[in-house]
Design an enzyme around this catalytic site. Sequence first.
Site, short mmCIF file in Angstrom:
data_model
loop_
_atom_site.label_atom_id
_atom_site.label_comp_id
_atom_site.label_asym_id
_atom_site.label_seq_id
_atom_site.Cartn_x
_atom_site.Cartn_y
_atom_site.Cartn_z
N ILE A 65 43.18 44.26 39.44
CA ILE A 65 43.11 45.41 40.34
C ILE A 65 42.34 46.53 39.67
CG2 ILE A 65 44.46 47.08 41.67
CD1 ILE A 65 46.84 45.03 41.41
N CYS A 66 41.37 47.07 40.41
CA CYS A 66 40.67 48.28 39.98
C CYS A 66 40.56 49.17 41.23
CB CYS A 66 39.31 47.95 39.35
SG CYS A 66 38.11 47.13 40.41
N GLY A 67 39.69 50.13 41.21
CA GLY A 67 39.58 51.04 42.35
C GLY A 67 39.18 50.34 43.63
N GLY A 69 38.14 46.79 43.52
CA GLY A 69 38.27 45.35 43.32
C GLY A 69 36.94 44.69 43.03
N ALA A 109 42.73 49.17 44.65
CA ALA A 109 43.85 50.09 44.85
C ALA A 109 43.47 51.29 45.71
CB ALA A 109 44.38 50.57 43.50
#
Length: 169
Positions: A65-67, A69, A109
């Site tokens: 998960i990152c800002g 994806g 996210a």
Amino acid sequence: MKIAIGADEAGFTLKECIKAFLQDQQADVTDFGLMDGTQAIDYPDVGFAVAEEIAKGKFERGILICGTGIGMTITADKVPGIRAALCHDTYSAERAVRSNNAQVLTMGARVIGSELAKHIVRAWLDATFDQGNSARKVQKIMDGERRHHATDGYQPETNSCSLPQNQKG
């Protein structure tokens, strides 16, 4: 099921939510991301760590998960043998496994909320690879990957992030 999970600081809160959800489902979860939401880490460091461990067979699946994806997907897909899928809906999550045998799920996210993310994770975990025509296509992906990773003297451009001369400025 052994699941590796990781996030950068943008994905920390959602990662913690998904990690708790997985633990409630009795999954064996190992966290490769930040343990504290105040720290910073570059998403490639986490993405490579998770994808490499899955490629070695230490985990069955991984969640990154990152800002958005996107960065995690690109990173994980650079690891030979890994198929990462960016999913922000349950249908795509199910198809990522059924059609593509994706071992890594990525999410953004800043794109989805925690309740939808839980449903996506559940759909992805519940799905099984269909085999049949899908197996033939995934095999073609793996064969192509081997061809492109063969030692052929190729060296990537060292300054690949710069704009072409006519687009600068």
